[in-house]
Write a protein that holds these residues in place. Sequence first.
Motif, PDB file in Angstrom:
ATOM      1  N   VAL A 121       0.829  -1.209   0.000  1.00 22.93           N
ATOM      2  CA  VAL A 121       0.000   0.000   0.000  1.00 22.93           C
ATOM      3  C   VAL A 121       0.860   1.255   0.000  1.00 22.93           C
ATOM      4  O   VAL A 121       0.713   2.138  -0.846  1.00 22.93           O
ATOM      5  CB  VAL A 121      -0.947   0.011   1.222  1.00 22.93           C
ATOM      6  CG1 VAL A 121      -1.744   1.306   1.264  1.00 22.93           C
ATOM      7  CG2 VAL A 121      -1.872  -1.192   1.188  1.00 22.93           C
ATOM      8  N   ILE A 122       1.799   1.336   0.940  1.00 19.56           N
ATOM      9  CA  ILE A 122       2.521   2.583   1.157  1.00 19.56           C
ATOM     10  C   ILE A 122       3.542   2.873   0.059  1.00 19.56           C
ATOM     11  O   ILE A 122       3.736   4.031  -0.341  1.00 19.56           O
ATOM     12  CB  ILE A 122       3.192   2.583   2.557  1.00 19.56           C
ATOM     13  CG1 ILE A 122       3.750   3.964   2.885  1.00 19.56           C
ATOM     14  CG2 ILE A 122       4.261   1.530   2.634  1.00 19.56           C
ATOM     15  CD1 ILE A 122       2.725   5.060   2.964  1.00 19.56           C
ATOM     16  N   ASN A 123       4.225   1.860  -0.468  1.00 15.61           N
ATOM     17  CA  ASN A 123       5.266   2.126  -1.472  1.00 15.61           C
ATOM     18  C   ASN A 123       4.721   2.745  -2.755  1.00 15.61           C
ATOM     19  O   ASN A 123       5.267   3.736  -3.245  1.00 15.61           O
ATOM     20  CB  ASN A 123       6.040   0.845  -1.773  1.00 15.61           C
ATOM     21  CG  ASN A 123       7.032   0.498  -0.680  1.00 15.61           C
ATOM     22  OD1 ASN A 123       6.939   1.001   0.430  1.00 15.61           O
ATOM     23  ND2 ASN A 123       7.970  -0.377  -0.978  1.00 15.61           N
ATOM     24  N   PRO A 124       3.639   2.185  -3.348  1.00 11.39           N
ATOM     25  CA  PRO A 124       3.091   2.854  -4.539  1.00 11.39           C
ATOM     26  C   PRO A 124       2.584   4.265  -4.239  1.00 11.39           C
ATOM     27  O   PRO A 124       2.689   5.153  -5.095  1.00 11.39           O
ATOM     28  CB  PRO A 124       1.942   1.935  -4.964  1.00 11.39           C
ATOM     29  CG  PRO A 124       2.300   0.602  -4.401  1.00 11.39           C
ATOM     30  CD  PRO A 124       2.974   0.897  -3.098  1.00 11.39           C
ATOM     31  N   LEU A 125       2.020   4.480  -3.044  1.00 11.51           N
ATOM     32  CA  LEU A 125       1.561   5.824  -2.690  1.00 11.51           C
ATOM     33  C   LEU A 125       2.725   6.812  -2.645  1.00 11.51           C
ATOM     34  O   LEU A 125       2.655   7.903  -3.216  1.00 11.51           O
ATOM     35  CB  LEU A 125       0.844   5.803  -1.340  1.00 11.51           C
ATOM     36  CG  LEU A 125      -0.592   5.280  -1.327  1.00 11.51           C
ATOM     37  CD1 LEU A 125      -1.096   5.203   0.107  1.00 11.51           C
ATOM     38  CD2 LEU A 125      -1.499   6.165  -2.168  1.00 11.51           C
ATOM     39  N   VAL A 126       3.816   6.415  -1.977  1.00 11.54           N
ATOM     40  CA  VAL A 126       4.981   7.304  -1.907  1.00 11.54           C
ATOM     41  C   VAL A 126       5.547   7.545  -3.301  1.00 11.54           C
ATOM     42  O   VAL A 126       5.931   8.675  -3.644  1.00 11.54           O
ATOM     43  CB  VAL A 126       6.056   6.704  -0.977  1.00 11.54           C
ATOM     44  CG1 VAL A 126       7.347   7.513  -1.046  1.00 11.54           C
ATOM     45  CG2 VAL A 126       5.550   6.664   0.460  1.00 11.54           C
ATOM     46  N   GLY A 127       5.597   6.506  -4.125  1.00 15.95           N
ATOM     47  CA  GLY A 127       6.084   6.689  -5.495  1.00 15.95           C
ATOM     48  C   GLY A 127       5.242   7.665  -6.280  1.00 15.95           C
ATOM     49  O   GLY A 127       5.769   8.544  -6.977  1.00 15.95           O
ATOM     50  N   ARG A 128       3.943   7.554  -6.153  1.00 18.00           N
ATOM     51  CA  ARG A 128       3.040   8.460  -6.876  1.00 18.00           C
ATOM     52  C   ARG A 128       3.185   9.893  -6.363  1.00 18.00           C
ATOM     53  O   ARG A 128       3.227  10.842  -7.149  1.00 18.00           O
ATOM     54  CB  ARG A 128       1.603   7.971  -6.689  1.00 18.00           C
ATOM     55  CG  ARG A 128       0.598   8.606  -7.644  1.00 18.00           C
ATOM     56  CD  ARG A 128      -0.780   8.055  -7.386  1.00 18.00           C
ATOM     57  NE  ARG A 128      -1.713   8.482  -8.412  1.00 18.00           N
ATOM     58  CZ  ARG A 128      -3.019   8.558  -8.228  1.00 18.00           C
ATOM     59  NH1 ARG A 128      -3.540   8.248  -7.055  1.00 18.00           N
ATOM     60  NH2 ARG A 128      -3.819   8.933  -9.205  1.00 18.00           N
ATOM     61  N   TRP A 129       3.290  10.043  -5.039  1.00 16.16           N
ATOM     62  CA  TRP A 129       3.457  11.386  -4.473  1.00 16.16           C
ATOM     63  C   TRP A 129       4.769  12.013  -4.929  1.00 16.16           C
ATOM     64  O   TRP A 129       4.812  13.210  -5.249  1.00 16.16           O
ATOM     65  CB  TRP A 129       3.416  11.312  -2.944  1.00 16.16           C
ATOM     66  CG  TRP A 129       2.090  10.894  -2.374  1.00 16.16           C
ATOM     67  CD1 TRP A 129       0.861  11.011  -2.964  1.00 16.16           C
ATOM     68  CD2 TRP A 129       1.868  10.260  -1.105  1.00 16.16           C
ATOM     69  NE1 TRP A 129      -0.110  10.489  -2.152  1.00 16.16           N
ATOM     70  CE2 TRP A 129       0.469  10.029  -0.995  1.00 16.16           C
ATOM     71  CE3 TRP A 129       2.694   9.866  -0.062  1.00 16.16           C
ATOM     72  CZ2 TRP A 129      -0.098   9.422   0.114  1.00 16.16           C
ATOM     73  CZ3 TRP A 129       2.122   9.270   1.060  1.00 16.16           C
ATOM     74  CH2 TRP A 129       0.744   9.053   1.139  1.00 16.16           C
ATOM     75  N   SER A 130       5.838  11.223  -4.952  1.00 21.30           N
ATOM     76  CA  SER A 130       7.126  11.798  -5.361  1.00 21.30           C
ATOM     77  C   SER A 130       7.135  12.140  -6.841  1.00 21.30           C
ATOM     78  O   SER A 130       7.772  13.117  -7.251  1.00 21.30           O
ATOM     79  CB  SER A 130       8.272  10.837  -5.018  1.00 21.30           C
ATOM     80  OG  SER A 130       8.266   9.696  -5.846  1.00 21.30           O
ATOM     81  N   ASP A 131       6.434  11.364  -7.680  1.00 20.98           N
ATOM     82  CA  ASP A 131       6.313  11.714  -9.100  1.00 20.98           C
ATOM     83  C   ASP A 131       5.665  13.090  -9.267  1.00 20.98           C
ATOM     84  O   ASP A 131       6.005  13.848 -10.183  1.00 20.98           O
ATOM     85  CB  ASP A 131       5.467  10.675  -9.834  1.00 20.98           C
ATOM     86  CG  ASP A 131       6.250   9.419 -10.187  1.00 20.98           C
ATOM     87  OD1 ASP A 131       7.499   9.467 -10.171  1.00 20.98           O
ATOM     88  OD2 ASP A 131       5.611   8.389 -10.475  1.00 20.98           O
ATOM     89  N   ARG A 132       4.713  13.396  -8.403  1.00 23.66           N
ATOM     90  CA  ARG A 132       3.950  14.638  -8.540  1.00 23.66           C
ATOM     91  C   ARG A 132       4.536  15.790  -7.742  1.00 23.66           C
ATOM     92  O   ARG A 132       4.014  16.907  -7.802  1.00 23.66           O
ATOM     93  CB  ARG A 132       2.503  14.386  -8.081  1.00 23.66           C
ATOM     94  CG  ARG A 132       1.784  13.353  -8.939  1.00 23.66           C
ATOM     95  CD  ARG A 132       0.345  13.173  -8.494  1.00 23.66           C
ATOM     96  NE  ARG A 132      -0.372  12.266  -9.380  1.00 23.66           N
ATOM     97  CZ  ARG A 132      -1.681  12.037  -9.315  1.00 23.66           C
ATOM     98  NH1 ARG A 132      -2.404  12.649  -8.382  1.00 23.66           N
ATOM     99  NH2 ARG A 132      -2.262  11.213 -10.157  1.00 23.66           N
ATOM    100  N   THR A 133       5.616  15.531  -7.010  1.00 25.93           N
ATOM    101  CA  THR A 133       6.224  16.581  -6.191  1.00 25.93           C
ATOM    102  C   THR A 133       6.973  17.581  -7.059  1.00 25.93           C
ATOM    103  O   THR A 133       7.750  17.198  -7.933  1.00 25.93           O
ATOM    104  CB  THR A 133       7.188  15.971  -5.160  1.00 25.93           C
ATOM    105  OG1 THR A 133       6.445  15.136  -4.270  1.00 25.93           O
ATOM    106  CG2 THR A 133       7.896  17.055  -4.363  1.00 25.93           C
ATOM    107  N   TYR A 138      10.691   3.823   6.165  1.00 23.50           N
ATOM    108  CA  TYR A 138      11.634   3.344   5.160  1.00 23.50           C
ATOM    109  C   TYR A 138      11.114   3.607   3.746  1.00 23.50           C
ATOM    110  O   TYR A 138      11.880   3.971   2.848  1.00 23.50           O
ATOM    111  CB  TYR A 138      11.858   1.852   5.377  1.00 23.50           C
ATOM    112  CG  TYR A 138      12.816   1.203   4.411  1.00 23.50           C
ATOM    113  CD1 TYR A 138      14.066   1.761   4.147  1.00 23.50           C
ATOM    114  CD2 TYR A 138      12.495  -0.002   3.790  1.00 23.50           C
ATOM    115  CE1 TYR A 138      14.960   1.134   3.286  1.00 23.50           C
ATOM    116  CE2 TYR A 138      13.374  -0.626   2.929  1.00 23.50           C
ATOM    117  CZ  TYR A 138      14.604  -0.054   2.675  1.00 23.50           C
ATOM    118  OH  TYR A 138      15.477  -0.674   1.821  1.00 23.50           O
ATOM    119  N   ALA A 139       9.813   3.448   3.534  1.00 26.33           N
ATOM    120  CA  ALA A 139       9.231   3.696   2.213  1.00 26.33           C
ATOM    121  C   ALA A 139       9.431   5.145   1.780  1.00 26.33           C
ATOM    122  O   ALA A 139       9.645   5.422   0.593  1.00 26.33           O
ATOM    123  CB  ALA A 139       7.744   3.348   2.217  1.00 26.33           C
TER     124      ALA A 139
END
Length: 453
Positions: free
Chosen positions: A65-77, A128-129
Amino acid sequence: MIASAVTPPTVPRSVRLGYGVGSFCTSTVNAVPGLLLLYYMTNFLAVPAWLAGVVVTAPKVWDLVINPLVGRWSDRTRSRMGPRRPWLLAGACTLPIAFFLVFAGPPLTGVPAALYVGVCFLATATAYALFEVPYKAMPGEMTHDYHERTSLLQWRMVFVGAGTAISGVLAPILVTGQGEEGTLGSYRLMAATIAVILLLSMFGAFFGTARAPMTGASEGDRGGWREQLAAIRGNRPFLWITVLACTQQLAVSMMLAAAPFFAAYTIGSPKATQTLFAALVGPMLLTMPLWVWLSKRFDKRGAMVLAALLFGGGTALAMATPVFGPLYAHIVILLVGVGIAGVQLLQFSMLADVIAVDAARTGKRRAGVLTGLWTAIESGVSSFGALIFGVILSLGGFVESEPSRPVQQPDSAVTAVLVGQTTVPALIIFASVLITLRYRLTPPGAPARAESG
């Protein structure tokens, strides 16, 4: 086939070093709990082996759950520090504290201890994520060049080797420094020391990548989850490298969880964990230039096949340790280390290739989403290594204990330790060789391999 840039940028040496030092974090957080947490829970907190395996596994499932969310947020940062580095900073401020608390709990045993460790390990996985996902996304955005990505990542793998040495050698030394089995106090000392190392390495990566080039798309993908997942389903190289990484890391996690048991019950000395890890990580520090050369000579897929065969072959040979003794075990683990060095380097180099190709094809910045999904699936699957090993121990009749009440393990439990350390991981690694043959990306100028179903 991978598209080639006309004038690929060169990543400055200072950035390579700055990026590489962050691997002290990624290797240590994976290795220390993988190596010590199951043993700590079964032999110090009196947690049944099957439940300890669940505790080690369950927080990792949260990564899905958390890893794809962090990836998506960082893409949009969008920030003056770039899209990834703010997340590196967030992880640096939270992970060391959460990690320390895993091994520094109140005086609990049994189920209450399992619940406490599970909650703290869940917090560790979340922190960590925040660091890991953006960190792993960066190489695919630093350069367009197919072979330079491998060269860049060899620096990372050198630091992975050093970080693994810290976790596999220093951590057990700190734990067993106050006795053959260690004490609760020695585990707390170890956790505090590792937490400081994590803090320094994560801030080192944050400041060291300040001048990192960004060659990927300038805009993050604004599509919804359905559109992004649909695009990923059509990305065959991404799917195959993910399956490959999951398979290989499942075997690695099983061997990490089994290592202190193998040292204690097969070799006969818990302190052998330190020398076994020295034999394992030595090749990671010394053979990176060789694997870079092999990846150019035989392409990344051919080098990966060779690395997996060495990894699996050494693991299978370790089954004969009860016959040939401790020296033999260290020699075959040295062979395993040579294979793991190549496997780890080529996994990340192939992932960086997939990210670069996706950005060139779509014009969207999706490195975070791809890396988040990759690390989430890999982490979730590999976390079952400790659970599988815990189940093998339970089937073998392994008896949980506390330091004040040591027990004599039955022969069936000692056999279960050997099977969980050697036989099962070897079969998994040999299966990964077949999976590697499905990987299709080729370097610029090479004929593309035909896709198959």
